[in-house]
Design a protein around this motif. Structure first.
Motif, PDB file in Angstrom:
ATOM      1  N   ALA A 162       0.848  -1.196   0.000  1.00  0.00           N
ATOM      2  CA  ALA A 162       0.000   0.000   0.000  1.00  0.00           C
ATOM      3  C   ALA A 162       0.879   1.239   0.000  1.00  0.00           C
ATOM      4  O   ALA A 162       1.906   1.294   0.689  1.00  0.00           O
ATOM      5  CB  ALA A 162      -0.925  -0.008   1.210  1.00  0.00           C
ATOM      6  N   LYS A 163       0.459   2.242  -0.769  1.00  0.00           N
ATOM      7  CA  LYS A 163       1.263   3.470  -0.890  1.00  0.00           C
ATOM      8  C   LYS A 163       1.185   4.344   0.357  1.00  0.00           C
ATOM      9  O   LYS A 163       1.958   5.279   0.516  1.00  0.00           O
ATOM     10  CB  LYS A 163       0.793   4.271  -2.105  1.00  0.00           C
ATOM     11  CG  LYS A 163       1.060   3.568  -3.427  1.00  0.00           C
ATOM     12  CD  LYS A 163       0.535   4.397  -4.588  1.00  0.00           C
ATOM     13  CE  LYS A 163       0.766   3.686  -5.901  1.00  0.00           C
ATOM     14  NZ  LYS A 163       0.195   4.439  -7.047  1.00  0.00           N
ATOM     15  N   ASP A 164       0.235   4.059   1.234  1.00  0.00           N
ATOM     16  CA  ASP A 164       0.138   4.791   2.492  1.00  0.00           C
ATOM     17  C   ASP A 164      -0.096   3.803   3.626  1.00  0.00           C
ATOM     18  O   ASP A 164      -0.562   2.675   3.402  1.00  0.00           O
ATOM     19  CB  ASP A 164      -0.993   5.820   2.445  1.00  0.00           C
ATOM     20  CG  ASP A 164      -0.783   6.972   3.421  1.00  0.00           C
ATOM     21  OD1 ASP A 164       0.189   6.920   4.205  1.00  0.00           O
ATOM     22  OD2 ASP A 164      -1.580   7.926   3.398  1.00  0.00           O
ATOM     23  N   GLY A 165       0.248   4.212   4.820  1.00  0.00           N
ATOM     24  CA  GLY A 165       0.067   3.367   5.995  1.00  0.00           C
ATOM     25  C   GLY A 165      -0.292   4.226   7.192  1.00  0.00           C
ATOM     26  O   GLY A 165      -0.648   5.392   7.063  1.00  0.00           O
ATOM     27  N   LEU A 166      -0.183   3.636   8.369  1.00  0.00           N
ATOM     28  CA  LEU A 166      -0.511   4.330   9.610  1.00  0.00           C
ATOM     29  C   LEU A 166       0.756   4.560  10.429  1.00  0.00           C
ATOM     30  O   LEU A 166       1.622   3.680  10.498  1.00  0.00           O
ATOM     31  CB  LEU A 166      -1.509   3.523  10.433  1.00  0.00           C
ATOM     32  CG  LEU A 166      -2.861   3.226   9.779  1.00  0.00           C
ATOM     33  CD1 LEU A 166      -3.666   2.268  10.649  1.00  0.00           C
ATOM     34  CD2 LEU A 166      -3.632   4.514   9.552  1.00  0.00           C
ATOM     35  N   SER A 167       0.850   5.721  11.048  1.00  0.00           N
ATOM     36  CA  SER A 167       1.931   6.003  12.001  1.00  0.00           C
ATOM     37  C   SER A 167       1.301   6.061  13.386  1.00  0.00           C
ATOM     38  O   SER A 167       0.426   6.886  13.638  1.00  0.00           O
ATOM     39  CB  SER A 167       2.615   7.334  11.670  1.00  0.00           C
ATOM     40  OG  SER A 167       3.186   7.288  10.390  1.00  0.00           O
ATOM     41  N   ARG A 168       1.741   5.175  14.284  1.00  0.00           N
ATOM     42  CA  ARG A 168       1.115   5.034  15.601  1.00  0.00           C
ATOM     43  C   ARG A 168       2.096   5.507  16.675  1.00  0.00           C
ATOM     44  O   ARG A 168       3.201   4.972  16.791  1.00  0.00           O
ATOM     45  CB  ARG A 168       0.693   3.584  15.819  1.00  0.00           C
ATOM     46  CG  ARG A 168      -0.225   3.098  14.679  1.00  0.00           C
ATOM     47  CD  ARG A 168      -0.451   1.618  14.683  1.00  0.00           C
ATOM     48  NE  ARG A 168       0.774   0.845  14.659  1.00  0.00           N
ATOM     49  CZ  ARG A 168       0.785  -0.490  14.655  1.00  0.00           C
ATOM     50  NH1 ARG A 168      -0.339  -1.157  14.661  1.00  0.00           N
ATOM     51  NH2 ARG A 168       1.920  -1.135  14.645  1.00  0.00           N
ATOM     52  N   PHE A 169       1.671   6.492  17.425  1.00  0.00           N
ATOM     53  CA  PHE A 169       2.578   7.197  18.322  1.00  0.00           C
ATOM     54  C   PHE A 169       2.448   6.744  19.774  1.00  0.00           C
ATOM     55  O   PHE A 169       1.359   6.363  20.235  1.00  0.00           O
ATOM     56  CB  PHE A 169       2.297   8.703  18.259  1.00  0.00           C
ATOM     57  CG  PHE A 169       2.867   9.373  17.046  1.00  0.00           C
ATOM     58  CD1 PHE A 169       4.016  10.132  17.131  1.00  0.00           C
ATOM     59  CD2 PHE A 169       2.250   9.226  15.808  1.00  0.00           C
ATOM     60  CE1 PHE A 169       4.550  10.758  16.011  1.00  0.00           C
ATOM     61  CE2 PHE A 169       2.778   9.841  14.685  1.00  0.00           C
ATOM     62  CZ  PHE A 169       3.934  10.606  14.784  1.00  0.00           C
ATOM     63  N   CYS A 170       3.597   6.789  20.461  1.00  0.00           N
ATOM     64  CA  CYS A 170       3.575   6.701  21.917  1.00  0.00           C
ATOM     65  C   CYS A 170       2.945   7.992  22.460  1.00  0.00           C
ATOM     66  O   CYS A 170       2.792   8.975  21.735  1.00  0.00           O
ATOM     67  CB  CYS A 170       4.994   6.548  22.465  1.00  0.00           C
ATOM     68  SG  CYS A 170       5.726   4.932  22.169  1.00  0.00           S
ATOM     69  N   THR A 171       2.619   7.976  23.724  1.00  0.00           N
ATOM     70  CA  THR A 171       1.898   9.129  24.298  1.00  0.00           C
ATOM     71  C   THR A 171       2.680   9.831  25.403  1.00  0.00           C
ATOM     72  O   THR A 171       2.148  10.713  26.075  1.00  0.00           O
ATOM     73  CB  THR A 171       0.531   8.663  24.829  1.00  0.00           C
ATOM     74  OG1 THR A 171       0.692   7.476  25.598  1.00  0.00           O
ATOM     75  CG2 THR A 171      -0.425   8.371  23.674  1.00  0.00           C
ATOM     76  N   GLU A 172       3.945   9.431  25.596  1.00  0.00           N
ATOM     77  CA  GLU A 172       4.821  10.144  26.519  1.00  0.00           C
ATOM     78  C   GLU A 172       6.134  10.434  25.796  1.00  0.00           C
ATOM     79  O   GLU A 172       6.620   9.592  25.041  1.00  0.00           O
ATOM     80  CB  GLU A 172       5.092   9.317  27.783  1.00  0.00           C
ATOM     81  CG  GLU A 172       3.883   9.187  28.696  1.00  0.00           C
ATOM     82  CD  GLU A 172       4.223   8.436  29.976  1.00  0.00           C
ATOM     83  OE1 GLU A 172       5.434   8.221  30.236  1.00  0.00           O
ATOM     84  OE2 GLU A 172       3.285   8.050  30.695  1.00  0.00           O
ATOM     85  N   PRO A 173       6.736  11.613  26.005  1.00  0.00           N
ATOM     86  CA  PRO A 173       8.001  11.957  25.339  1.00  0.00           C
ATOM     87  C   PRO A 173       9.055  10.880  25.572  1.00  0.00           C
ATOM     88  O   PRO A 173       9.203  10.365  26.685  1.00  0.00           O
ATOM     89  CB  PRO A 173       8.388  13.288  25.986  1.00  0.00           C
ATOM     90  CG  PRO A 173       7.091  13.888  26.429  1.00  0.00           C
ATOM     91  CD  PRO A 173       6.241  12.720  26.854  1.00  0.00           C
ATOM     92  N   TYR A 174       9.785  10.561  24.517  1.00  0.00           N
ATOM     93  CA  TYR A 174      10.743   9.460  24.569  1.00  0.00           C
ATOM     94  C   TYR A 174      12.036   9.855  25.273  1.00  0.00           C
ATOM     95  O   TYR A 174      12.542  10.967  25.095  1.00  0.00           O
ATOM     96  CB  TYR A 174      11.070   8.977  23.161  1.00  0.00           C
ATOM     97  CG  TYR A 174      12.057   7.832  23.137  1.00  0.00           C
ATOM     98  CD1 TYR A 174      11.662   6.547  23.451  1.00  0.00           C
ATOM     99  CD2 TYR A 174      13.401   8.063  22.824  1.00  0.00           C
ATOM    100  CE1 TYR A 174      12.568   5.492  23.437  1.00  0.00           C
ATOM    101  CE2 TYR A 174      14.315   7.018  22.801  1.00  0.00           C
ATOM    102  CZ  TYR A 174      13.891   5.737  23.124  1.00  0.00           C
ATOM    103  OH  TYR A 174      14.791   4.695  23.128  1.00  0.00           O
TER     104      TYR A 174
END
Length: 558
Positions: A162-174
């Protein structure tokens, strides 16, 4: 649930979990037999390690891994040795249960002694990997990428991304792992199912903001900073193709077991979810492969304490609708079925009706989007007996010109395909087959394994089959007697069976056969690198088997 009758075969069956959700004898099924077992963390790690042994530079996108509990002593010894050689090395490791999903049971450690040696490690095997401490950050947050990959065919191999996907983020600064923050899952683990429970999780109506975004929005941001986005995509495509090549040998063994050659049966395709992490230098690293990626396009929203409602998720809809729509376009049944269906069900022109578990049915309108609606009586499979679509144009092709000179008559119905956008799924194999064909060594070893299985429907090679393989390929001699062959078979098979590899069926599994084959290659071609040893032995075996086949043909003619 079967609108055209249970006895009437369907064109497409859409199973919820695995190939074996129903007994299917024709058409196309959206699952491959054995896929769930093949992409489990331990099996995937073993397949990747085999390829790393053969091609270490080509497969450096998968973290170094050890399998627990069987390799715990090896893990302890190797970490101690690396620390002794480099006292400044302060690693972090991540422990992942083999059958876990959605972040269940995952934890970080700084030392092998921190592994939780309760009874669970014996009853629940796991993989321990080097933790990637320097990921790429966006807005000071760690994130991963979920890319959707369509395995359209196993033989011949056909892969789409697929030409696009999902970016799934953590919720606290790394922050880089320390003993103080190892337990902070919202900082280190990108799993959506974990972070959605964080008070910092942001549901956004925009695909560019929030805790879940489109991958294309991240690429735009990187491009604006001067990053080489084309090279990044090239590296991701290479990672996907190499991973599928590592998985196909095991899949072919399962496939021939469930759908033996020469017998009628369905063909298969499957949408896979690749979870990829970008390092600070933009190198993609494979985290895992998901056989059943979620296709939900909504999320729960709490209206009042304890009261929830499902609301649309624009980000999920943007990506997943296109993936499902174009998968169906690519696996389009034969065109000749359109006329029959249109004569029987003219009111279903351009509409396909599917039945999904556990709570959705899909109406696929060829002139609009996929629409998900809840139903109260879900079916176990998808049934498709409606109108077929025209061939979908490739991503690089332009849609046909609808001008008056070339267009249809005013009263003629428009092709359903003309109203659809260009494909979001890009073919990467066999398009780039020449660049990767040399990596398919284990595929050829698996073909030898399958050839000598003997009994249809089995996945294990018995001692007689192994002896026949050695004899027909002329691998025994004065230095390697048939007695030594039997000892090799017994030793390797017994060790693999002690690891808990499918005790239901006796014999040598493919992974054990690959180990035995590597051992034979090293005995026969001592001075060559491993991949050349294996390639030489494969060619040697194929040559002898071809000669034997030619003799049998001559005997038959005589």
């Amino acid at each position: 649930q079967f609108p055209f009758g249970r006895r009437l075969p369907c064109d497409i069956y859409w199973h919820g979990v695995s190939f074996h959700d129903n007994n299917i004898f024709s058409g196309q099924v959206n699952k491959f037999p054995g896929m769930m077992e093949t992409v489990r963390k331990i099996t995937l790690s073993r397949a990747m390690r085999t390829m790393q042994d053969l091609f270490p530079l080509e497969y450096n996108f998968y973290p170094r891994s050890w399998i627990l509990p069987e390799e715990l002593p090896l893990f302890v010894a190797e970490v101690r040795m690396m620390k002794d050689s480099n006292p400044s090395w302060k690693p972090t490791f991540i422990v992942k249960p083999d059958g876990g999903c959605q972040g269940d049971g995952i934890y970080l450690i700084k030392d092998p002694s921190d592994i939780r040696l309760t009874g669970s490690i014996q009853s629940r095997p796991a993989v321990v990997q080097e933790y990637i401490c320097k990921p790429l950050l966006v807005d000071k947050l760690k994130f991963d990428i979920r890319l959707y990959v369509l395995l359209k065919s196993l033989e011949p191999l056909e892969i789409y991304i697929a030409k696009d996907g999902l970016s799934r983020f953590c919720t606290e600064p790394y922050q880089e792992p320390t003993l103080k923050n190892l337990h902070q899952v919202f900082m280190h683990l990108t799993n959506y199912s974990l972070n959605i429970h964080s008070g910092n999780f942001i549901h956004s109506d925009s695909v560019n903001t929030g805790s879940k975004r489109t991958f294309s929005s991240i690429l735009c941001r990187l491009s604006s900073r001067g990053a080489d986005v084309k090279k990044l995509w090239s590296d991701i495509i290479s990672l996907v193709i190499k991973t599928i090549i590592a998985l196909t040998p095991e899949l072919k063994v399962y496939y021939q077991s469930d759908i033996p050659a020469g017998k009628p049966g369905p063909t298969c395709f499957q949408i896979l979810g690749f979870d990829i992490l970008l390092m600070k230098n933009l190198k993609p690293m494979l985290l895992e492969v998901n056989a059943n990626p979620s296709m939900r396009i909504e999320h729960e929203q709490e209206l009042s304490p304890g009261v929830f409602e499902n609301v649309p998720s624009p980000v999920d809809e943007e990506v997943k609708v296109a993936v499902i729509r174009d998968t169906l376009r690519l696996v389009d049944p034969q065109k000749k079925k359109r006329r029959d269906t249109h004569l029987i069900f003219p009111h279903l022109h351009g509409v396909l009706i599917f039945f999904f578990p556990p709570s959705y049915h899909v109406m696929y309108n060829t002139e609009k989007k996929v629409k998900l609606n809840k139903i109260t009586n879900p079916s176990a499979i998808l049934c498709c007996r409606c109108q077929s679509l025209e061939r979908a144009p490739e991503a690089s092709e332009e849609l046909p010109d609808a001008g008056p000179a070339a267009g249809p008559e005013p009263d003629a119905p428009k092709s359903p395909e003309a109203a659809l956008p260009s494909l979001c799924l890009k073919q990467v194999f066999p398009k780039y087959a020449k660049q990767f064909s040399y990596l398919r060594l284990v595929d050829r070893v698996a073909a030898l394994f399958i050839r000598f299985l003997g009994v249809k429907g089995t996945t294990k090679l018995g001692p007689t089959g192994f002896r026949t393989f050695i004899r027909n390929c002329k691998l025994s001699n004065s230095n390697f007697s048939m007695a030594a062959v039997d000892i090799l078979y017994i030793d390797i098979t017994r060790r693999w069976n002690s690891m808990g590899i499918d005790h239901k069926e006796p014999g040598m599994c493919l992974q054990a056969f690959v180990e035995a084959f590597f051992c034979l290659a090293q005995k026969k071609y001592k001075s060559l690198p491993l991949h050349e040893q294996v390639a030489s032995l494969v060619e040697f075996c194929e040559c002898h088997l071809a000669a034997l086949h030619g003799k049998r043909l001559l005997w038959g003619c005589g």
